[in-house]
Write a protein that holds these residues in place. Structure first.
Motif, mmCIF file in Angstrom:
data_model
loop_
_atom_site.group_PDB
_atom_site.id
_atom_site.type_symbol
_atom_site.label_atom_id
_atom_site.label_comp_id
_atom_site.label_asym_id
_atom_site.label_seq_id
_atom_site.Cartn_x
_atom_site.Cartn_y
_atom_site.Cartn_z
ATOM 1 N N VAL A 107 -14.823 7.096 -9.374
ATOM 2 C CA VAL A 107 -14.367 8.171 -10.265
ATOM 3 C C VAL A 107 -15.102 9.477 -9.970
ATOM 4 O O VAL A 107 -14.468 10.538 -9.794
ATOM 5 N N GLY B 268 -6.321 7.230 -3.503
ATOM 6 C CA GLY B 268 -6.296 6.184 -2.465
ATOM 7 C C GLY B 268 -6.938 6.654 -1.165
ATOM 8 O O GLY B 268 -7.589 5.874 -0.465
ATOM 9 N N TYR C 23 -10.630 6.179 -1.418
ATOM 10 C CA TYR C 23 -11.025 4.766 -1.253
ATOM 11 C C TYR C 23 -10.959 4.366 0.226
ATOM 12 O O TYR C 23 -11.859 3.692 0.732
ATOM 13 N N ALA C 24 -9.866 4.768 0.886
ATOM 14 C CA ALA C 24 -9.688 4.389 2.299
ATOM 15 C C ALA C 24 -10.809 4.984 3.151
ATOM 16 O O ALA C 24 -11.347 4.324 4.050
ATOM 17 N N ASP D 41 -14.100 3.196 2.563
ATOM 18 C CA ASP D 41 -14.029 1.903 3.251
ATOM 19 C C ASP D 41 -14.341 2.061 4.742
ATOM 20 O O ASP D 41 -15.129 1.317 5.325
ATOM 21 N N LEU E 294 -22.171 -3.391 -5.938
ATOM 22 C CA LEU E 294 -21.460 -3.483 -7.227
ATOM 23 C C LEU E 294 -22.453 -3.488 -8.379
ATOM 24 O O LEU E 294 -23.502 -4.133 -8.291
ATOM 25 N N ARG F 123 -14.870 0.107 -18.807
ATOM 26 C CA ARG F 123 -14.022 -0.081 -17.619
ATOM 27 C C ARG F 123 -13.221 -1.377 -17.736
ATOM 28 O O ARG F 123 -12.818 -1.961 -16.729
ATOM 29 N N ARG G 15 -15.012 -4.362 -16.000
ATOM 30 C CA ARG G 15 -15.046 -4.415 -14.534
ATOM 31 C C ARG G 15 -16.269 -3.680 -13.985
ATOM 32 O O ARG G 15 -16.785 -2.764 -14.614
ATOM 33 N N ALA G 16 -16.677 -4.090 -12.787
ATOM 34 C CA ALA G 16 -17.880 -3.510 -12.175
ATOM 35 C C ALA G 16 -17.557 -2.186 -11.480
ATOM 36 O O ALA G 16 -16.398 -1.896 -11.192
ATOM 37 N N ARG H 233 -18.282 0.173 -8.070
ATOM 38 C CA ARG H 233 -18.823 0.105 -6.709
ATOM 39 C C ARG H 233 -19.539 1.428 -6.432
ATOM 40 O O ARG H 233 -18.911 2.478 -6.376
ATOM 41 N N LEU I 39 -1.696 -4.947 -9.972
ATOM 42 C CA LEU I 39 -3.096 -5.144 -9.582
ATOM 43 C C LEU I 39 -3.224 -6.285 -8.573
ATOM 44 O O LEU I 39 -4.079 -6.253 -7.688
ATOM 45 N N MET J 252 -11.264 -5.372 -3.360
ATOM 46 C CA MET J 252 -11.241 -3.975 -3.818
ATOM 47 C C MET J 252 -10.766 -3.883 -5.270
ATOM 48 O O MET J 252 -10.867 -2.830 -5.891
ATOM 49 N N ALA K 75 -13.241 -2.798 -8.394
ATOM 50 C CA ALA K 75 -13.699 -1.403 -8.379
ATOM 51 C C ALA K 75 -12.549 -0.443 -8.677
ATOM 52 O O ALA K 75 -12.685 0.472 -9.494
ATOM 53 N N ILE K 76 -11.399 -0.678 -8.031
ATOM 54 C CA ILE K 76 -10.257 0.232 -8.215
ATOM 55 C C ILE K 76 -9.727 0.140 -9.643
ATOM 56 O O ILE K 76 -9.517 1.163 -10.310
ATOM 57 N N ALA K 77 -9.530 -1.085 -10.137
ATOM 58 C CA ALA K 77 -8.994 -1.255 -11.499
ATOM 59 C C ALA K 77 -9.957 -0.651 -12.523
ATOM 60 O O ALA K 77 -9.526 0.005 -13.478
ATOM 61 N N ASP L 279 -12.129 1.824 -12.083
ATOM 62 C CA ASP L 279 -12.059 3.290 -11.988
ATOM 63 C C ASP L 279 -10.845 3.823 -12.734
ATOM 64 O O ASP L 279 -10.940 4.797 -13.508
ATOM 65 N N VAL M 105 -2.316 4.030 -5.071
ATOM 66 C CA VAL M 105 -3.532 3.625 -4.352
ATOM 67 C C VAL M 105 -3.247 2.456 -3.386
ATOM 68 O O VAL M 105 -3.851 2.358 -2.318
ATOM 69 N N PHE N 200 -2.863 2.861 0.486
ATOM 70 C CA PHE N 200 -4.135 3.238 1.134
ATOM 71 C C PHE N 200 -5.052 2.013 1.245
ATOM 72 O O PHE N 200 -5.700 1.796 2.263
ATOM 73 N N GLY O 96 -6.312 0.332 4.741
ATOM 74 C CA GLY O 96 -7.749 0.198 5.015
ATOM 75 C C GLY O 96 -8.117 -1.233 5.388
ATOM 76 O O GLY O 96 -8.855 -1.479 6.331
#
Lengths: 117, 319
Positions: free
Chosen positions: A32, A50, A53-54, A57, A69, A76, A79-80, A82, B15, B22, B25-27, B29, B47, B50, B54
């Motif tokens: 974020v 996206g 993120y790509a 990565d 993590l 959230r 959720r963790a 990163r 999802l 991934m 972390a993505i969910a 965010d 997303v 992408f 990746g």
């Protein structure tokens, strides 16, 4: 006579430079905050989440950044996060890119092109 | 203004399309920024391409993929080659354990080749003349019913050739030179055995196209064993020896497969002569059964090889 081989510096793309700079500038760099910072640095251009993120990565694969993590957080949805930080190779690559950019700025300034405010 | 939440099943469904490592972390965010709204869902869908791209880049072993794609194009034509390629790409994107081992690469190539073959067989039987017109013309010429088992060793060969280039740890084996000489002898014996299978096939010509493909495959492996794939006796790099030994094992598995081919041809011919559904079941099941037997034999060999590697207790290289 032998010679000392300089460490290989990764050539960065423009977007990679922006993402690395964002990570460097943030105290708490995760998806974020990195996306928000990248958008701020790329203003007025909109940046796809996206794409960030790509790029993260890809740069992790190259060894420019490292990630881990965190513990899951309630805000959230349990959720963790990163988190990301720059590795030595990433710092070197970013420094090299900044040097190149500085050379361009100096050359443009020396040629007498005025900066538009 | 409070946004209306997107349905849970839709969010979870979308999802599920994000690669597993991934997802969290993505969910998280998106949850943090948008909550459970429609914007969350839209952003998630944006997303996904992408994220998949990746993961494909990270997990795909490009030389093997290209070899598979070219072979599929040559044998199946462009339409089904694209289908097979897309399947392999998507599979690579969702692989959870990173780049695959050589064993997995070969196994997956075989599975996809076989899956595509069964698909074509079914489609061709369902509507032999007006479905897949372009591909059907190509396939009719190649007698695809009989080609299925031959594709597997071809893919195996390419897979083994490609993965053999990957590096391995360097270890020293005490009877290194002796083991190399033995491996070289087995190469020559393997190539000789293949030639023995080749000659009667070429003379009898039970099915001309099948014979041509079988001859080509056998010939390729024989050449590989005698030239590029042959273990070099003068080689003093023990890490390379270990790698070569493993490759030898893979190739010997392939040779087993080729020796079983005349039986496969006979079984498929017998089933195909029955026609209709019987032909479809027979041509699909018979090679699978044969595949199982040959893999079992190969597995036995793998155990023997592992025992041998354990006996040759590795020590660290001193150079």
């Amino acid at each position: 006579m032998g010679y000392r081989k300089s460490p290989v510096v990764e050539n960065l793309g423009q977007f990679e430079q922006v993402v690395l700079t964002a990570i460097l500038a943030l105290d708490d760099a995760y998806g974020v905050t990195i996306h928000a910072k990248v958008e701020a640095l790329s203003h007025p251009r909109k940046v796809a989440r996206g794409a960030v993120y790509a790029t993260l990565d890809r740069m992790e694969d190259k060894g420019l950044i490292a990630s881990w993590l965190s513990e899951p957080k309630a805000e959230r949805g349990g959720r963790a996060r990163r988190h990301y930080r720059l590795e030595k190779a990433g710092e070197r690559a970013l420094r090299e890119s900044a040097r190149n950019a500085q050379r361009l700025i100096d050359t443009i300034a020396a040629a007498g092109l005025a900066w538009k405010k | 203004v409070e946004e209306i939440a997107a349905p849970v099943w839709l969010r979870h469904g979308a999802l599920g399309l994000v690669p597993a490592d991934m997802r969290d972390a993505i969910a998280g965010d998106l949850e943090e920024v948008y909550g459970a709204s429609w914007r969350y869902l839209i952003q998630l869908l944006l997303v996904i391409p992408f994220a998949l791209a990746g993961r494909m880049r990270r997990n795909l072993f490009l030389p093997t993929f290209l070899a598979q794609a070219v072979l599929a194009w040559l044998l199946f034509g462009p339409m089904l080659a694209a289908l097979l390629g897309a399947g392999l790409l998507i599979f690579a994107a969702y692989r959870a354990d990173g780049a695959p081992s050589e064993k997995r690469v070969v196994a997956e190539a075989c599975a996809f080749a076989y899956g595509a073959t069964i698909l074509i067989q079914t489609a061709t039987l369902a509507a032999p003349h007006d479905w897949l017109p372009l591909t059907h013309q190509r396939l009719a010429g190649l007698q695809l019913f009989f080609l299925a088992p031959f594709l597997l060793p071809v893919f195996c060969l390419f897979g083994a050739a490609m993965v053999a280039r990957r590096g391995e740890g360097r270890v020293v084996l005490p009877d290194f030179r002796q083991a190399l000489q033995n491996a070289a002898r087995r190469d020559v014996l393997g190539a000789g055995g293949l030639l023995l299978v080749l000659v009667p096939l070429w003379r009898d010509r039970p099915l001309s196209d099948v014979t041509a493909v079988l001859t080509l495959t056998n010939g390729l492996v024989a050449i590989w064993l005698l030239a590029g794939g042959r273990t070099a006796v003068g080689d003093d790099d023990s890490g390379r020896y270990r790698r070569l030994l493993q490759r030898q094992h893979r190739l010997r598995g392939l040779v087993w497969w080729l020796w079983g081919m005349p039986l496969a041809v006979w079984m498929q011919g017998w089933f195909a002569a029955r026609g209709g559904v019987m032909a479809m079941i027979g041509t699909t099941v018979a090679p699978l059964l044969l595949c199982y037997v040959l893999l079992a034999v190969s597995r036995e060999e793998a155990v023997a090889l592992r025992d041998r590697m354990v006996r040759l207790r590795p020590t660290r290289a001193s150079y």
